[in-house]
Design a protein around this motif. Structure first.
Motif, PDB file in Angstrom:
ATOM      1  N   GLY A   1      53.093  32.685  40.777  1.00 24.81           N
ATOM      2  CA  GLY A   1      53.476  31.937  40.281  1.00 24.81           C
ATOM      3  C   GLY A   1      56.038  31.726  40.604  1.00 24.81           C
ATOM      4  N   TYR A   2      56.012  30.999  40.649  1.00 23.40           N
ATOM      5  CA  TYR A   2      57.441  30.953  41.030  1.00 23.40           C
ATOM      6  C   TYR A   2      58.858  29.911  40.374  1.00 23.40           C
ATOM      7  N   TYR A   3      59.742  30.047  39.900  1.00 25.34           N
ATOM      8  CA  TYR A   3      60.240  28.914  38.569  1.00 25.34           C
ATOM      9  C   TYR A   3      61.690  29.282  39.509  1.00 25.34           C
ATOM     10  N   ASP A   4      62.171  28.161  40.082  1.00 23.71           N
ATOM     11  CA  ASP A   4      63.524  27.692  40.796  1.00 23.71           C
ATOM     12  C   ASP A   4      63.864  26.305  39.966  1.00 23.71           C
ATOM     13  N   PHE A   5      65.309  27.552  39.359  1.00 25.21           N
ATOM     14  CA  PHE A   5      65.685  27.117  38.599  1.00 25.21           C
ATOM     15  C   PHE A   5      66.726  25.702  38.803  1.00 25.21           C
ATOM     16  N   ASP A   6      67.104  24.708  38.878  1.00 19.82           N
ATOM     17  CA  ASP A   6      68.390  23.953  39.141  1.00 19.82           C
ATOM     18  C   ASP A   6      69.713  24.162  39.329  1.00 19.82           C
ATOM     19  N   ALA A   7      69.303  24.895  37.573  1.00 20.02           N
ATOM     20  CA  ALA A   7      71.136  25.608  37.840  1.00 20.02           C
ATOM     21  C   ALA A   7      71.590  26.749  38.442  1.00 20.02           C
ATOM     22  N   GLY A   8      70.557  27.044  38.699  1.00 20.54           N
ATOM     23  CA  GLY A   8      71.227  27.873  39.779  1.00 20.54           C
ATOM     24  C   GLY A   8      70.078  29.279  39.712  1.00 20.54           C
ATOM     25  N   SER A   9      70.286  29.902  40.863  1.00 24.06           N
ATOM     26  CA  SER A   9      69.309  31.257  41.325  1.00 24.06           C
ATOM     27  C   SER A   9      69.570  32.745  40.576  1.00 24.06           C
ATOM     28  N   ASP A  10      70.426  32.471  39.506  1.00 24.30           N
ATOM     29  CA  ASP A  10      70.713  33.465  38.624  1.00 24.30           C
ATOM     30  C   ASP A  10      69.253  33.568  37.297  1.00 24.30           C
ATOM     31  N   GLY A  11      69.114  32.504  37.007  1.00 24.73           N
ATOM     32  CA  GLY A  11      67.281  32.672  36.382  1.00 24.73           C
ATOM     33  C   GLY A  11      66.435  32.405  37.500  1.00 24.73           C
ATOM     34  N   ASP A  12      66.056  32.366  37.992  1.00 22.30           N
ATOM     35  CA  ASP A  12      65.367  31.805  38.929  1.00 22.30           C
ATOM     36  C   ASP A  12      64.442  34.006  39.449  1.00 22.30           C
ATOM     37  N   TYR A  13      62.837  33.259  38.691  1.00 19.44           N
ATOM     38  CA  TYR A  13      61.595  33.916  38.479  1.00 19.44           C
ATOM     39  C   TYR A  13      60.512  34.259  39.125  1.00 19.44           C
ATOM     40  N   GLY A  14      60.094  35.053  39.759  1.00 15.71           N
ATOM     41  CA  GLY A  14      58.730  35.651  39.751  1.00 15.71           C
ATOM     42  C   GLY A  14      57.486  35.874  39.230  1.00 15.71           C
ATOM     43  N   HIS A  15      56.775  35.318  38.911  1.00 12.19           N
ATOM     44  CA  HIS A  15      55.826  36.436  38.172  1.00 12.19           C
ATOM     45  C   HIS A  15      54.023  36.563  38.769  1.00 12.19           C
ATOM     46  N   VAL A  16      53.461  37.725  38.431  1.00  9.41           N
ATOM     47  CA  VAL A  16      51.936  37.502  38.833  1.00  9.41           C
ATOM     48  C   VAL A  16      51.216  38.206  37.798  1.00  9.41           C
ATOM     49  N   GLN A  17      49.911  37.245  37.650  1.00  7.72           N
ATOM     50  CA  GLN A  17      48.583  37.372  36.821  1.00  7.72           C
ATOM     51  C   GLN A  17      47.631  37.351  37.192  1.00  7.72           C
ATOM     52  N   LEU A  18      46.684  38.661  37.045  1.00  7.64           N
ATOM     53  CA  LEU A  18      45.220  38.823  36.727  1.00  7.64           C
ATOM     54  C   LEU A  18      44.635  38.673  35.908  1.00  7.64           C
ATOM     55  N   ASP A  19      43.470  37.392  35.251  1.00  5.33           N
ATOM     56  CA  ASP A  19      42.923  37.205  34.443  1.00  5.33           C
ATOM     57  C   ASP A  19      40.819  37.270  34.659  1.00  5.33           C
ATOM     58  N   LEU A  20      40.502  38.020  33.855  1.00  4.26           N
ATOM     59  CA  LEU A  20      38.904  38.386  34.095  1.00  4.26           C
ATOM     60  C   LEU A  20      38.965  38.169  32.693  1.00  4.26           C
ATOM     61  N   ALA A  21      37.484  36.759  32.917  1.00  2.88           N
ATOM     62  CA  ALA A  21      36.811  36.136  31.772  1.00  2.88           C
ATOM     63  C   ALA A  21      35.616  36.555  32.138  1.00  2.88           C
TER      64      ALA A  21
END
Length: 222
Positions: free
Chosen positions: A172-192
């Motif tokens: 996932g990637y969060y693109d904040f309108d307030a500016g790129s300083d807060g933008d971040y990506g993340h990864v998650q693995l789920d075993l269910a």
């Protein structure tokens, strides 16, 4: 984070469906507990356990509405998050889709002016999934993160394994309108398997915490 009042949503749906002898609908409750409430790669419970519960209304037409409440802690003392949502989902030629609106409400005074709402679209095909959410209204101060104009994207893939296990990977990637300083990506693995899920999650340092998170969750519906 996972939503108008629940009663209002359900009454509105009932009124829309009234008079149709073929209308078929269901109400389902859910309850869950997790060792760490993660939302888009970031803990909402201070890396502590969280409990949650909700109620969902679904109709054969694809319309749904619901409410969900979970415990949170942003370092200002324990509180709750209340999500209200409604939308429409369906399937066409093997393609699954879901479009709707969700409102994140924080009722405690220590969390005031944090509410915001999103329009979202999710799709899936042959194990692949993708989604986008756009912040359309917010009580957050102008120019801050989670103000209007933020966009969250995600892509995923899932596998069915032996012995009723399943595995899924999401970016996932969060693109904040307030500016790129807060933008971040993340990864998650789920075993269910069944009602239990084991998750491994990591966000970029721009999210405020780039530690690897190991999470165990249990949830059921009735």
């Amino acid at each position: 984070m996972k939503l108008v009042k629940k009663t209002t949503l359900l009454l509105g749906a009932s009124a829309m469906l009234a008079g149709s002898p073929l209308a078929s609908a269901a109400v389902e409750a859910n309850f869950g507990v997790t060792s760490n409430y993660l939302w888009r790669g970031v803990t909402q419970s201070g890396d502590d356990p969280s409990v949650s519960g909700g109620l969902d209304y679904t109709h054969d037409s694809g319309f749904y509405a619901g409410a969900w409440v979970g415990t949170i802690d942003w370092g200002m003392g324990g509180s709750t998050e209340t999500d209200l949502y409604l939308g429409y989902s369906g399937e066409s030629n093997g393609f699954d889709y879901d479009v709707g609106y969700i409102y994140y409400a924080y009722l405690d005074d220590d969390y005031k002016d944090s509410d915001f709402g999103e329009l979202y679209f999710n799709g899936g095909y042959l194990g692949f999934g993708f989604g986008v959410a756009y912040t359309v209204n917010s009580q957050v101060d102008d120019g801050m993160l989670f103000d209007t104009g933020d966009i969250y994207y995600n892509v995923s893939y899932g596998w069915d394994l032996a012995n009723n296990y399943s595995l899924s990977l999401l970016y996932g990637y969060y693109d904040f309108d307030a500016g790129s300083d807060g933008d971040y990506g993340h990864v998650q693995l789920d075993l269910a398997k069944g009602d239990f899920t084991f998750s491994v999650s990591k966000a970029e340092e721009e999210a405020g915490d780039d530690d690897v998170k190991l999470v165990v969750s249990w949830g059921t519906t009735f």
